[in-house]
Design a protein around this motif. Sequence first.
Motif, PDB file in Angstrom:
ATOM      1  N   ASP A  56       0.811  -1.212   0.000  1.00  0.00           N
ATOM      2  CA  ASP A  56       0.000   0.000   0.000  1.00  0.00           C
ATOM      3  C   ASP A  56       0.846   1.265   0.000  1.00  0.00           C
ATOM      4  O   ASP A  56       0.315   2.363  -0.231  1.00  0.00           O
ATOM      5  CB  ASP A  56      -0.947   0.002   1.201  1.00  0.00           C
ATOM      6  N   THR A  57       2.160   1.142   0.244  1.00  0.00           N
ATOM      7  CA  THR A  57       3.040   2.299   0.102  1.00  0.00           C
ATOM      8  C   THR A  57       3.327   2.591  -1.365  1.00  0.00           C
ATOM      9  O   THR A  57       3.755   3.693  -1.704  1.00  0.00           O
ATOM     10  CB  THR A  57       4.371   2.082   0.844  1.00  0.00           C
ATOM     11  N   ILE A  58       3.095   1.599  -2.223  1.00  0.00           N
ATOM     12  CA  ILE A  58       3.235   1.807  -3.667  1.00  0.00           C
ATOM     13  C   ILE A  58       1.984   2.465  -4.219  1.00  0.00           C
ATOM     14  O   ILE A  58       2.047   3.422  -5.006  1.00  0.00           O
ATOM     15  CB  ILE A  58       3.489   0.466  -4.381  1.00  0.00           C
ATOM     16  N   ALA A  59       0.817   1.955  -3.795  1.00  0.00           N
ATOM     17  CA  ALA A  59      -0.471   2.519  -4.201  1.00  0.00           C
ATOM     18  C   ALA A  59      -1.498   2.140  -3.149  1.00  0.00           C
ATOM     19  O   ALA A  59      -1.558   0.963  -2.748  1.00  0.00           O
ATOM     20  CB  ALA A  59      -0.894   2.007  -5.565  1.00  0.00           C
ATOM     21  N   PRO A  60      -2.296   3.077  -2.691  1.00  0.00           N
ATOM     22  CA  PRO A  60      -3.319   2.746  -1.698  1.00  0.00           C
ATOM     23  C   PRO A  60      -4.258   1.658  -2.202  1.00  0.00           C
ATOM     24  O   PRO A  60      -4.716   1.686  -3.345  1.00  0.00           O
ATOM     25  CB  PRO A  60      -4.068   4.082  -1.512  1.00  0.00           C
ATOM     26  N   GLY A  61      -4.517   0.658  -1.347  1.00  0.00           N
ATOM     27  CA  GLY A  61      -5.443  -0.408  -1.690  1.00  0.00           C
ATOM     28  C   GLY A  61      -4.847  -1.519  -2.525  1.00  0.00           C
ATOM     29  O   GLY A  61      -5.562  -2.463  -2.897  1.00  0.00           O
ATOM     30  N   LEU A  62      -3.536  -1.456  -2.836  1.00  0.00           N
ATOM     31  CA  LEU A  62      -2.935  -2.475  -3.702  1.00  0.00           C
ATOM     32  C   LEU A  62      -3.011  -3.858  -3.072  1.00  0.00           C
ATOM     33  O   LEU A  62      -3.319  -4.846  -3.755  1.00  0.00           O
ATOM     34  CB  LEU A  62      -1.479  -2.102  -4.004  1.00  0.00           C
ATOM     35  N   TYR A  63      -2.762  -3.956  -1.781  1.00  0.00           N
ATOM     36  CA  TYR A  63      -2.813  -5.255  -1.109  1.00  0.00           C
ATOM     37  C   TYR A  63      -4.210  -5.862  -1.221  1.00  0.00           C
ATOM     38  O   TYR A  63      -4.370  -7.037  -1.590  1.00  0.00           O
ATOM     39  CB  TYR A  63      -2.415  -5.121   0.357  1.00  0.00           C
ATOM     40  N   ASP A  64      -5.238  -5.095  -0.930  1.00  0.00           N
ATOM     41  CA  ASP A  64      -6.600  -5.624  -0.968  1.00  0.00           C
ATOM     42  C   ASP A  64      -7.025  -6.009  -2.381  1.00  0.00           C
ATOM     43  O   ASP A  64      -7.726  -7.007  -2.579  1.00  0.00           O
ATOM     44  CB  ASP A  64      -7.584  -4.602  -0.386  1.00  0.00           C
ATOM     45  N   ASP A  65      -6.609  -5.221  -3.370  1.00  0.00           N
ATOM     46  CA  ASP A  65      -6.934  -5.555  -4.759  1.00  0.00           C
ATOM     47  C   ASP A  65      -6.363  -6.922  -5.129  1.00  0.00           C
ATOM     48  O   ASP A  65      -7.050  -7.749  -5.753  1.00  0.00           O
ATOM     49  CB  ASP A  65      -6.369  -4.496  -5.707  1.00  0.00           C
ATOM     50  N   LEU A  66      -5.122  -7.170  -4.739  1.00  0.00           N
ATOM     51  CA  LEU A  66      -4.487  -8.434  -5.081  1.00  0.00           C
ATOM     52  C   LEU A  66      -5.056  -9.583  -4.259  1.00  0.00           C
ATOM     53  O   LEU A  66      -5.230 -10.690  -4.784  1.00  0.00           O
ATOM     54  CB  LEU A  66      -2.974  -8.323  -4.884  1.00  0.00           C
ATOM     55  N   ALA A  67      -5.353  -9.341  -3.011  1.00  0.00           N
ATOM     56  CA  ALA A  67      -5.920 -10.393  -2.176  1.00  0.00           C
ATOM     57  C   ALA A  67      -7.283 -10.831  -2.701  1.00  0.00           C
ATOM     58  O   ALA A  67      -7.590 -12.028  -2.758  1.00  0.00           O
ATOM     59  CB  ALA A  67      -6.028  -9.913  -0.729  1.00  0.00           C
ATOM     60  N   SER A  68      -8.105  -9.872  -3.106  1.00  0.00           N
ATOM     61  CA  SER A  68      -9.418 -10.199  -3.647  1.00  0.00           C
ATOM     62  C   SER A  68      -9.308 -10.957  -4.959  1.00  0.00           C
ATOM     63  O   SER A  68      -9.989 -11.966  -5.183  1.00  0.00           O
ATOM     64  CB  SER A  68     -10.223  -8.910  -3.841  1.00  0.00           C
ATOM     65  N   GLY A  69      -8.442 -10.476  -5.842  1.00  0.00           N
ATOM     66  CA  GLY A  69      -8.248 -11.155  -7.114  1.00  0.00           C
ATOM     67  C   GLY A  69      -7.692 -12.550  -6.940  1.00  0.00           C
ATOM     68  O   GLY A  69      -8.114 -13.487  -7.625  1.00  0.00           O
ATOM     69  N   LEU A  70      -6.765 -12.713  -6.018  1.00  0.00           N
ATOM     70  CA  LEU A  70      -6.158 -14.013  -5.790  1.00  0.00           C
ATOM     71  C   LEU A  70      -7.180 -15.026  -5.294  1.00  0.00           C
ATOM     72  O   LEU A  70      -7.181 -16.186  -5.711  1.00  0.00           O
ATOM     73  CB  LEU A  70      -5.018 -13.874  -4.780  1.00  0.00           C
ATOM     74  N   GLN A  71      -8.077 -14.597  -4.435  1.00  0.00           N
ATOM     75  CA  GLN A  71      -9.114 -15.504  -3.942  1.00  0.00           C
ATOM     76  C   GLN A  71      -9.994 -15.992  -5.091  1.00  0.00           C
ATOM     77  O   GLN A  71     -10.315 -17.186  -5.180  1.00  0.00           O
ATOM     78  CB  GLN A  71      -9.963 -14.796  -2.886  1.00  0.00           C
TER      79      GLN A  71
END
Length: 318
Positions: free
Chosen positions: A160-175
């Motif tokens: 999220d230091t690269i872009a806000p919400g990046l972790y959640d975007d990837l976690a959702s897509g990965l699921q």
Amino acid sequence: MAVYTQVSAEALTRFLARFDAGELVSAKGIAEGVENSNYLVDTTEARFILTLYEKRVAAGDLPFFLDLLEHLAQHGSPVPPAVPDRDGTTIHELEGRPACLIRFLNGVSVTAPTPEQARAAGAAMGQMHRALEDFGGSRPNTLGVDAWQPLLAKCGRDLDTIAPGLYDDLASGLQAVTAAWPQHGDIRVIHADLFPDNVLMLGDRVTGLIDFYFACTDLRLYDLAIMHTAWSFDARGEAYDGDVGHALLDGYAATFGLADAERAQLPVLCMGACIRFALTRGWDWLNTPADALVTRKDPVAYTRRLAFYRANGAEVFA
């Protein structure tokens, strides 16, 4: 390609003395990419690429890569085999790194492919897959679907230091991707990184397929999916070019074939490719040494692609 390890002119001159390759004229580091140290080397006889292997490329994998290139070259694929020295050795050591001298291929990498260029590149991938039907080598995909959750955890909320919400975007897509990932299919050695910068062209003709250091054994269609995500969008992942995407698939179908059932698998495979490259770009962004001569690549360009395939994948490949 990149430069992490500096090679002096004196060390390179001694290295070249092992080969019938002429005397050193010039050497220039190549900044693109994130995996190995690469130099464009000119001698009095020819032009070469010098590659020093580091980071994700294990020395024990090099015989696989070189056997793969030799096999493809013998089957007519435009790939650059390693140059043997006078003793027939292709894998050397330079500046404490495994190193190979690689044949230089003419051609340029396109940054905005036309449909005609995408069709030719897709056809070249299909021909490559045909040539690999009888290749006996194998290498696990250490960056395959089973590696994505652990890599996401290693990156953590620092994403999220690269872009806000990046972790959640990837976690959702990965699921979503892991729940739908194909459990069966045609498995063989694939390139796994056939971006436009790894395809050399003169006009609309493919003159080289390069940088096989992610090559591994995985779903053949996953290779095509990776290519589709890389060729069909602008660099920021904001604009999808349907003409390029369709031409790529048409070229592949013309040389290998592409059944309707396979097209139906491409949306989830493309989503997986987006997650893979967003994660590895994110990891590299967070961990690239400050003094490395390397161009970091934006992981968000791949979460934008991921959002596109989640919303439109079924229509794109219908």
